[in-house]
Design a protein around this motif. Structure first.
Motif, PDB file in Angstrom:
ATOM      1  N   SER A 196       0.830  -1.198   0.000  1.00  0.00           N
ATOM      2  CA  SER A 196       0.000   0.000   0.000  1.00  0.00           C
ATOM      3  C   SER A 196       0.867   1.251   0.000  1.00  0.00           C
ATOM      4  N   ILE A 197       0.345   2.295  -0.634  1.00  0.00           N
ATOM      5  CA  ILE A 197       1.035   3.576  -0.745  1.00  0.00           C
ATOM      6  C   ILE A 197      -0.028   4.661  -0.859  1.00  0.00           C
ATOM      7  N   TYR A 198       0.285   5.877  -0.431  1.00  0.00           N
ATOM      8  CA  TYR A 198      -0.675   6.964  -0.602  1.00  0.00           C
ATOM      9  C   TYR A 198      -0.025   8.085  -1.407  1.00  0.00           C
ATOM     10  N   SER A 199      -0.833   8.779  -2.215  1.00  0.00           N
ATOM     11  CA  SER A 199      -0.335   9.922  -2.977  1.00  0.00           C
ATOM     12  C   SER A 199      -1.109  11.188  -2.650  1.00  0.00           C
ATOM     13  N   SER A 200      -2.170  11.050  -1.862  1.00  0.00           N
ATOM     14  CA  SER A 200      -2.964  12.206  -1.454  1.00  0.00           C
ATOM     15  C   SER A 200      -3.692  11.873  -0.164  1.00  0.00           C
ATOM     16  N   LYS A 201      -4.208  12.882   0.486  1.00  0.00           N
ATOM     17  CA  LYS A 201      -5.015  12.698   1.691  1.00  0.00           C
ATOM     18  C   LYS A 201      -6.292  13.503   1.568  1.00  0.00           C
ATOM     19  N   GLY A 202      -7.375  12.930   2.089  1.00  0.00           N
ATOM     20  CA  GLY A 202      -8.657  13.612   2.039  1.00  0.00           C
ATOM     21  C   GLY A 202      -9.435  13.265   0.792  1.00  0.00           C
ATOM     22  N   LYS A 245       3.031  -5.698  -6.677  1.00  0.00           N
ATOM     23  CA  LYS A 245       1.875  -4.845  -6.950  1.00  0.00           C
ATOM     24  C   LYS A 245       1.794  -3.700  -5.939  1.00  0.00           C
ATOM     25  N   LEU A 246       1.298  -2.559  -6.397  1.00  0.00           N
ATOM     26  CA  LEU A 246       1.080  -1.382  -5.559  1.00  0.00           C
ATOM     27  C   LEU A 246      -0.414  -1.107  -5.470  1.00  0.00           C
ATOM     28  N   TYR A 247      -0.848  -0.706  -4.288  1.00  0.00           N
ATOM     29  CA  TYR A 247      -2.254  -0.321  -4.122  1.00  0.00           C
ATOM     30  C   TYR A 247      -2.306   1.067  -3.509  1.00  0.00           C
ATOM     31  N   PHE A 248      -2.821   2.037  -4.279  1.00  0.00           N
ATOM     32  CA  PHE A 248      -2.963   3.394  -3.781  1.00  0.00           C
ATOM     33  C   PHE A 248      -4.201   3.473  -2.891  1.00  0.00           C
ATOM     34  N   ILE A 249      -3.978   3.824  -1.627  1.00  0.00           N
ATOM     35  CA  ILE A 249      -5.078   3.850  -0.667  1.00  0.00           C
ATOM     36  C   ILE A 249      -5.775   5.207  -0.632  1.00  0.00           C
ATOM     37  N   ASP A 250      -5.418   6.115  -1.519  1.00  0.00           N
ATOM     38  CA  ASP A 250      -6.083   7.415  -1.613  1.00  0.00           C
ATOM     39  C   ASP A 250      -7.592   7.205  -1.731  1.00  0.00           C
ATOM     40  N   MET A 274       6.331  -2.400 -11.179  1.00  0.00           N
ATOM     41  CA  MET A 274       5.267  -2.992 -10.374  1.00  0.00           C
ATOM     42  C   MET A 274       3.908  -2.626 -10.969  1.00  0.00           C
ATOM     43  N   LYS A 275       3.002  -3.581 -10.980  1.00  0.00           N
ATOM     44  CA  LYS A 275       1.632  -3.278 -11.372  1.00  0.00           C
ATOM     45  C   LYS A 275       0.977  -2.456 -10.265  1.00  0.00           C
ATOM     46  N   TRP A 276      -0.128  -1.770 -10.589  1.00  0.00           N
ATOM     47  CA  TRP A 276      -0.726  -0.895  -9.586  1.00  0.00           C
ATOM     48  C   TRP A 276      -2.248  -0.881  -9.708  1.00  0.00           C
ATOM     49  N   SER A 277      -2.872  -0.483  -8.601  1.00  0.00           N
ATOM     50  CA  SER A 277      -4.328  -0.338  -8.566  1.00  0.00           C
ATOM     51  C   SER A 277      -4.670   0.859  -7.700  1.00  0.00           C
ATOM     52  N   CYS A 278      -5.914   1.308  -7.803  1.00  0.00           N
ATOM     53  CA  CYS A 278      -6.290   2.509  -7.057  1.00  0.00           C
ATOM     54  C   CYS A 278      -7.783   2.537  -6.792  1.00  0.00           C
ATOM     55  N   GLU A 279      -8.169   3.443  -5.910  1.00  0.00           N
ATOM     56  CA  GLU A 279      -9.574   3.765  -5.691  1.00  0.00           C
ATOM     57  C   GLU A 279      -9.901   5.036  -6.468  1.00  0.00           C
ATOM     58  N   SER A 280     -11.103   5.089  -7.004  1.00  0.00           N
ATOM     59  CA  SER A 280     -11.519   6.268  -7.750  1.00  0.00           C
ATOM     60  C   SER A 280     -12.997   6.518  -7.507  1.00  0.00           C
ATOM     61  N   ASP A 291      -8.325   5.311 -20.893  1.00  0.00           N
ATOM     62  CA  ASP A 291      -7.332   5.006 -21.923  1.00  0.00           C
ATOM     63  C   ASP A 291      -5.918   5.251 -21.395  1.00  0.00           C
ATOM     64  N   LEU A 292      -5.725   6.339 -20.663  1.00  0.00           N
ATOM     65  CA  LEU A 292      -4.412   6.647 -20.092  1.00  0.00           C
ATOM     66  C   LEU A 292      -3.967   5.539 -19.137  1.00  0.00           C
ATOM     67  N   ILE A 293      -4.849   5.175 -18.238  1.00  0.00           N
ATOM     68  CA  ILE A 293      -4.530   4.161 -17.233  1.00  0.00           C
ATOM     69  C   ILE A 293      -4.279   2.807 -17.894  1.00  0.00           C
ATOM     70  N   ALA A 294      -5.071   2.493 -18.901  1.00  0.00           N
ATOM     71  CA  ALA A 294      -4.927   1.205 -19.586  1.00  0.00           C
ATOM     72  C   ALA A 294      -3.595   1.091 -20.319  1.00  0.00           C
ATOM     73  N   GLY A 295      -2.970   2.234 -20.604  1.00  0.00           N
ATOM     74  CA  GLY A 295      -1.669   2.216 -21.258  1.00  0.00           C
ATOM     75  C   GLY A 295      -0.521   1.919 -20.316  1.00  0.00           C
ATOM     76  N   THR A 296      -0.829   1.729 -19.029  1.00  0.00           N
ATOM     77  CA  THR A 296       0.167   1.363 -18.020  1.00  0.00           C
ATOM     78  C   THR A 296      -0.153  -0.032 -17.501  1.00  0.00           C
ATOM     79  N   ASP A 297       0.535  -0.443 -16.443  1.00  0.00           N
ATOM     80  CA  ASP A 297       0.272  -1.762 -15.853  1.00  0.00           C
ATOM     81  C   ASP A 297      -0.720  -1.667 -14.696  1.00  0.00           C
ATOM     82  N   CYS A 298      -1.795  -0.916 -14.892  1.00  0.00           N
ATOM     83  CA  CYS A 298      -2.864  -0.877 -13.886  1.00  0.00           C
ATOM     84  C   CYS A 298      -3.672  -2.170 -13.995  1.00  0.00           C
TER      85      CYS A 298
END
Length: 434
Positions: A196-202, A245-250, A274-280, A291-298
């Motif tokens: 897990s990793i964070y890139s923002s808060k709130g 794998k990375l998981y953004f907990i934002d 590393m592959k990655w995933s996120c919450e949105s 399309d942008l995200i699909a061009g990476t290893d999400c």
């Protein structure tokens, strides 16, 4: 420095053995790791024990505290593990009367007065804890000549029988000033595949069932995405080969489209390993971002949908349209990206009919996109949420104040449209159909 801190992470599960025995993905509390790194910058020795991985052995713990010369023990408090934590503190404090006890974390931010009234708790830290904890340690190290307790913003403390609440501390406005978290402070072999990793808060949203805005000070703060990418490279070099794998907990990783573009560009230019995933959120998602995200290893995106009825969504201030959700889910199916949808049964305005619509939505979206998975929980009014503070006004009757039951599975509410037994039955129906 003569003062030494031990930071302890306790599980939110019903029993610690349950956590150890089952195949949960292991990740330490990022908040505790961040505090540890921050204190270390100022030459304080900070240690971590994580009972999300090992069963508690109090004899071994007491020996460890004695051997290391610990003078302060700190905890992260969640609503779900508050009772476990207070029991743990009582046992430790009975053995070590002179060791100070500090509590921070989400529940300490939302309900500090509940925790500081406990006779075994010396300090409660509200919101971002780095600066508050540092000033507290400096006070314990050097006394009032440097900084007195009453001048430490964001601190609650006991003065004899009196409980003192200091001035609030503003949240950290520039997250880039905080050190990159060093995950090697815990055994990297404990990680399985996801870090897990964070890139923002709130979160900029105001959903009535969510406490994110109350915890974060109603501000959405972002790290520089280059700083985030650098941390991802550090993680890759620290982890074992199978942890890939990375998981953004934002709460919402994709709010800022410009930032998403920059992230995807960095992933492609420098070949993130590393592959990655996120919450949105569905309302900030469109075909360009996909399309942008699909061009990476999400490999996965999580959306909080919460209801299959548009009127319910409007009343809980979710700010999404079901028609837009279906369009996005349908568009994503051309890519190898999993979609995880979180759904909630038992909103204050739910009826049996609207809850069945939620279940039907889940089934329909699964047929639309075979890469869709679901998680269905029951509405739980956590302290600090709008629905908790206004429960009487909206006809939400909270029947259980035992926080250990606030596990998103056990019903703790009733309305004129359903009781706890019926809510549990509908959740079982949902799980059997999907």
């Amino acid at each position: 420095m003569k003062n030494k801190v031990l930071l302890i992470n306790l599980p939110c599960h019903s029993t610690m053995q349950d956590f150890v025995d089952n195949s949960f993905q292991y990740n330490p509390a990022l908040g505790l790791l961040a505090i540890t790194d921050y204190l270390s910058m100022f030459d304080f020795e900070a240690l971590i024990l994580d009972y999300n991985y090992n069963e508690i052995n109090y004899g071994e713990l007491f020996d460890y505290i004695n051997k290391k010369g610990v003078t302060m023990i700190a905890f992260t408090a969640y609503t779900e593990n508050l009772n476990t934590m207070l029991k743990f503190i009582r046992i430790v404090k009975k053995q070590f009367r002179n060791v100070k006890i500090a509590v921070g974390g989400p529940h300490a931010t939302l309900r500090p007065e509940e925790i500081i009234k406990n006779q075994n708790v010396d300090f409660v830290l509200s919101r971002d804890g780095e600066a508050t904890f540092l000033e507290l340690m400096l006070h314990l190290e050097m006394g009032d000549d440097l900084i007195s307790l009453d001048k430490i913003k964001g601190l609650y403390y006991s003065a004899g029988e009196k409980k003192i609440q200091n001035e609030d501390r503003q949240v950290v406005s520039d997250l880039n000033l905080l050190p990159i978290i060093n995950r090697e402070r815990v055994d990297t072999k404990r990680y399985r595949s996801i870090v897990s990793i964070y890139s923002s808060k709130g979160c900029p949203a105001k959903c009535i069932y969510c406490s994110a805005s109350a915890i974060s000070g109603a501000k959405y703060r972002m790290r520089n995405i280059k700083n985030v990418f650098l941390e991802c490279q550090v993680i890759y070099n620290q982890m074992e080969p199978g942890t890939d794998k990375l998981y953004f907990i934002d709460d919402t990783f994709t709010v800022n489209v410009k930032r998403v573009r920059e992230w995807c560009s960095l992933c492609n230019e420098y070949k993130l390993k590393m592959k990655w995933s996120c919450e949105s959120r569905v309302d900030v998602m469109n075909e360009e971002i996909i399309d942008l995200i699909a061009g990476t290893d999400c490999f996965s995106i999580q959306f909080g949908v919460e209801s299959g009825n548009q009127e319910v969504l409007n009343k809980i201030k979710k700010n999404i349209k079901l028609s837009h959700l279906e369009r996005i889910v349908d568009y994503v199916k051309q890519y190898k990206i999993g979609i995880f949808l979180s759904l909630i049964l038992g909103h204050f305005c739910d009826t049996e009919e609207t809850m069945m619509e939620t279940i039907e939505l889940a089934r329909r979206l699964r047929k639309l996109n075979p890469n869709v998975e679901y998680g269905i929980s029951v509405n739980t009014p956590f302290p600090g949420t709008w629905q908790y503070e206004n429960a009487d006004k909206i006809g939400l009757r909270i029947t259980d104040r035992d926080y250990s039951n606030y596990d998103l599975i056990t019903p703790v509410i009733e309305t004129e449209h359903f009781n706890k037994a019926r809510l549990e039955e509908l959740r079982n129906v949902a799980n059997s159909l999907i």
